[in-house]
Design a protein around this motif. Sequence first.
Motif, PDB file in Angstrom:
ATOM      1  N   ARG A  27      41.939  41.493  60.138  1.00 34.34           N
ATOM      2  CA  ARG A  27      41.808  41.380  58.680  1.00 34.34           C
ATOM      3  C   ARG A  27      42.260  39.989  58.248  1.00 34.34           C
ATOM      4  O   ARG A  27      43.304  39.515  58.721  1.00 34.34           O
ATOM      5  CB  ARG A  27      42.689  42.428  58.001  1.00 34.34           C
ATOM      6  CG  ARG A  27      41.990  43.758  57.869  1.00 34.34           C
ATOM      7  CD  ARG A  27      42.843  44.719  57.080  1.00 34.34           C
ATOM      8  NE  ARG A  27      44.000  45.163  57.849  1.00 34.34           N
ATOM      9  CZ  ARG A  27      44.982  45.917  57.351  1.00 34.34           C
ATOM     10  NH1 ARG A  27      44.951  46.292  56.076  1.00 34.34           N
ATOM     11  NH2 ARG A  27      45.985  46.292  58.108  1.00 34.34           N
ATOM     12  N   GLN A  28      41.494  39.363  57.373  1.00 34.74           N
ATOM     13  CA  GLN A  28      41.908  38.077  56.821  1.00 34.74           C
ATOM     14  C   GLN A  28      43.272  38.262  56.148  1.00 34.74           C
ATOM     15  O   GLN A  28      43.443  39.141  55.303  1.00 34.74           O
ATOM     16  CB  GLN A  28      40.853  37.604  55.807  1.00 34.74           C
ATOM     17  CG  GLN A  28      41.204  36.387  54.972  1.00 34.74           C
ATOM     18  CD  GLN A  28      41.517  35.112  55.770  1.00 34.74           C
ATOM     19  OE1 GLN A  28      42.671  34.899  56.178  1.00 34.74           O
ATOM     20  NE2 GLN A  28      40.517  34.298  55.990  1.00 34.74           N
ATOM     21  N   GLY A  29      44.252  37.444  56.565  1.00 36.19           N
ATOM     22  CA  GLY A  29      45.610  37.628  56.051  1.00 36.19           C
ATOM     23  C   GLY A  29      45.984  36.661  54.941  1.00 36.19           C
ATOM     24  O   GLY A  29      47.074  36.782  54.368  1.00 36.19           O
ATOM     25  N   GLU A  30      45.119  35.681  54.658  1.00 35.32           N
ATOM     26  CA  GLU A  30      45.499  34.614  53.722  1.00 35.32           C
ATOM     27  C   GLU A  30      44.404  34.351  52.697  1.00 35.32           C
ATOM     28  O   GLU A  30      43.220  34.334  53.028  1.00 35.32           O
ATOM     29  CB  GLU A  30      45.744  33.314  54.523  1.00 35.32           C
ATOM     30  CG  GLU A  30      46.799  33.456  55.612  1.00 35.32           C
ATOM     31  CD  GLU A  30      46.871  32.252  56.551  1.00 35.32           C
ATOM     32  OE1 GLU A  30      46.155  31.259  56.332  1.00 35.32           O
ATOM     33  OE2 GLU A  30      47.648  32.317  57.511  1.00 35.32           O
ATOM     34  N   THR A  34      41.869  38.029  51.357  1.00 36.22           N
ATOM     35  CA  THR A  34      42.896  38.815  52.061  1.00 36.22           C
ATOM     36  C   THR A  34      42.469  40.285  52.154  1.00 36.22           C
ATOM     37  O   THR A  34      42.052  40.881  51.158  1.00 36.22           O
ATOM     38  CB  THR A  34      44.256  38.696  51.333  1.00 36.22           C
ATOM     39  OG1 THR A  34      44.693  37.349  51.434  1.00 36.22           O
ATOM     40  CG2 THR A  34      45.318  39.596  51.964  1.00 36.22           C
ATOM     41  N   GLY A  35      42.545  40.820  53.371  1.00 34.27           N
ATOM     42  CA  GLY A  35      42.203  42.230  53.584  1.00 34.27           C
ATOM     43  C   GLY A  35      40.800  42.423  54.141  1.00 34.27           C
ATOM     44  O   GLY A  35      40.470  43.512  54.609  1.00 34.27           O
ATOM     45  N   LYS A 174      44.935  25.652  50.039  1.00 33.69           N
ATOM     46  CA  LYS A 174      46.037  26.515  50.475  1.00 33.69           C
ATOM     47  C   LYS A 174      47.139  25.654  51.087  1.00 33.69           C
ATOM     48  O   LYS A 174      46.974  25.098  52.161  1.00 33.69           O
ATOM     49  CB  LYS A 174      45.450  27.480  51.512  1.00 33.69           C
ATOM     50  CG  LYS A 174      46.246  28.681  51.819  1.00 33.69           C
ATOM     51  CD  LYS A 174      45.452  29.613  52.733  1.00 33.69           C
ATOM     52  CE  LYS A 174      45.019  28.956  54.012  1.00 33.69           C
ATOM     53  NZ  LYS A 174      44.484  29.866  55.020  1.00 33.69           N
ATOM     54  N   TRP A 201      46.445  28.051  46.322  1.00 32.41           N
ATOM     55  CA  TRP A 201      47.266  29.089  46.950  1.00 32.41           C
ATOM     56  C   TRP A 201      48.501  28.442  47.556  1.00 32.41           C
ATOM     57  O   TRP A 201      48.396  27.438  48.257  1.00 32.41           O
ATOM     58  CB  TRP A 201      46.460  29.810  48.040  1.00 32.41           C
ATOM     59  CG  TRP A 201      45.360  30.635  47.448  1.00 32.41           C
ATOM     60  CD1 TRP A 201      44.167  30.163  46.981  1.00 32.41           C
ATOM     61  CD2 TRP A 201      45.363  32.043  47.206  1.00 32.41           C
ATOM     62  NE1 TRP A 201      43.408  31.210  46.475  1.00 32.41           N
ATOM     63  CE2 TRP A 201      44.120  32.372  46.608  1.00 32.41           C
ATOM     64  CE3 TRP A 201      46.287  33.067  47.453  1.00 32.41           C
ATOM     65  CZ2 TRP A 201      43.792  33.676  46.246  1.00 32.41           C
ATOM     66  CZ3 TRP A 201      45.955  34.368  47.100  1.00 32.41           C
ATOM     67  CH2 TRP A 201      44.720  34.664  46.501  1.00 32.41           C
ATOM     68  N   CYS A 231      50.479  33.297  48.361  1.00 33.45           N
ATOM     69  CA  CYS A 231      49.844  33.777  49.591  1.00 33.45           C
ATOM     70  C   CYS A 231      50.941  34.200  50.564  1.00 33.45           C
ATOM     71  O   CYS A 231      51.723  33.374  51.020  1.00 33.45           O
ATOM     72  CB  CYS A 231      49.028  32.625  50.159  1.00 33.45           C
ATOM     73  SG  CYS A 231      48.102  33.049  51.610  1.00 33.45           S
ATOM     74  N   ARG A 233      50.814  35.567  53.652  1.00 33.82           N
ATOM     75  CA  ARG A 233      50.539  35.614  55.104  1.00 33.82           C
ATOM     76  C   ARG A 233      50.604  37.068  55.604  1.00 33.82           C
ATOM     77  O   ARG A 233      51.486  37.435  56.399  1.00 33.82           O
ATOM     78  CB  ARG A 233      51.507  34.727  55.911  1.00 33.82           C
ATOM     79  CG  ARG A 233      51.665  33.328  55.410  1.00 33.82           C
ATOM     80  CD  ARG A 233      52.106  32.382  56.512  1.00 33.82           C
ATOM     81  NE  ARG A 233      50.977  32.024  57.363  1.00 33.82           N
ATOM     82  CZ  ARG A 233      51.083  31.673  58.646  1.00 33.82           C
ATOM     83  NH1 ARG A 233      52.238  31.667  59.242  1.00 33.82           N
ATOM     84  NH2 ARG A 233      50.010  31.344  59.318  1.00 33.82           N
ATOM     85  N   MET A 234      49.666  37.863  55.113  1.00 36.48           N
ATOM     86  CA  MET A 234      49.724  39.303  55.369  1.00 36.48           C
ATOM     87  C   MET A 234      49.581  39.663  56.841  1.00 36.48           C
ATOM     88  O   MET A 234      50.064  40.709  57.278  1.00 36.48           O
ATOM     89  CB  MET A 234      48.649  40.020  54.535  1.00 36.48           C
ATOM     90  CG  MET A 234      48.933  40.021  53.051  1.00 36.48           C
ATOM     91  SD  MET A 234      50.575  40.628  52.626  1.00 36.48           S
ATOM     92  CE  MET A 234      50.416  42.342  53.129  1.00 36.48           C
ATOM     93  N   GLN A 235      48.938  38.780  57.661  1.00 36.88           N
ATOM     94  CA  GLN A 235      48.796  39.109  59.093  1.00 36.88           C
ATOM     95  C   GLN A 235      50.157  39.226  59.772  1.00 36.88           C
ATOM     96  O   GLN A 235      50.318  40.015  60.707  1.00 36.88           O
ATOM     97  CB  GLN A 235      47.879  38.099  59.824  1.00 36.88           C
ATOM     98  CG  GLN A 235      48.423  36.697  60.029  1.00 36.88           C
ATOM     99  CD  GLN A 235      48.154  35.797  58.833  1.00 36.88           C
ATOM    100  OE1 GLN A 235      48.127  36.254  57.704  1.00 36.88           O
ATOM    101  NE2 GLN A 235      47.957  34.510  59.065  1.00 36.88           N
TER     102      GLN A 235
END
Length: 245
Positions: A27-30, A34-35, A174, A201, A231, A233-235
């Motif tokens: 999943r795209q984390g940034e 995102t998601g 970003k 971002w 942002c 960095r969800m990954q």
Amino acid sequence: MQASTESTRGTLAETSSLRISETFVSRQGEGELTGTNSFFVRTSGCNLRCWFCDTPYASWRPEGDQMSIASLVESISDSDVRHVVLTGGEPLLPKESVLLCEMLRERGYHITIETAGTIDRQIACDLMSISPKFRTSTPDADQHPRWSELHEQRRMPIGTMQRLMEQSVDYQVKFVVDGERDLQELQEIVSQLDVPADKVWVMPQGISNEELDQAATWLRPWTAEHGFQYCDRMQIRWYGNRRGT
Ligand SMILES: C[S@@+](CC[C@H](N)C(=O)[O-])C[C@H]1O[C@@H](n2cnc3c(N)ncnc32)[C@H](O)[C@@H]1O
Ligand SMILES: Nc1nc2[nH]cc(C(=O)O)c2c(=O)[nH]1
Ligand code: SF4
Ligand SMILES: [Mg+2]
């Protein structure tokens, strides 16, 4: 496209290649997508050497084999994913990235390019995701004198970044913020690039939840105050700092 042009393109796709450190679905984390489930293609090799690079296997110590453009397109077609993220290393460094993006766009894929924005290349994508590098990302001059000099020379070609944004359907800028000392430079670059705040971002430098949590305490409110997007960095939150995610 005429049949002869198509077969020339087919031959070119067999003979042109990119050095690839990894491909994976995640999943795209940034940033703004995102998601989104995406096929990641990570080229190997970079013209900068940020001290904090989270993928040293694609920059400081580049790894990986050459893969033909045809085989990359085939692997992507074999997945059921419609979004492709071309990253690195620096994916705009090899000219062969242009053919990969052309072939993927002809096949209807959505392409994000993750780039530091220092290479002037004519390339079409749907989201140009530019991560300009601050002076604080320059590697230590005593340990890496040559790379320190090159990083400083190469990192901020404003005109090149503007051309990359103009060529693309959409863009985002970003920034990786390591400390409060970066904030003034961030604002100067936003003003030089002349981009609206909602395209900006702000992302903390860090590869652990602890680092991200610590930075969020001061960086998130600062980001909101200036009308920029945060942002996280969800990954890292989802998978930890693991290769291939
Ligand atoms: C590894 S880079 C590859 C693409 C390109 N070379 C670039 O820097 O934009 C992918 C993304 O990770 C970011 N990044 C790299 N190391 C980081 C770190 N330690 N903390 C936060 N972001 C980082 C980069 O700024 C960029 O947005
Ligand atoms: N999940 C995930 N999202 C990402 N967005 C940008 C990445 C990159 O390394 O360019 C990246 C990455 O490596 N993994
Ligand atoms: S520009 Fe990107 S890939 Fe290159 S060293 Fe910096 S963060 Fe790593
Ligand atoms: Mg990454």
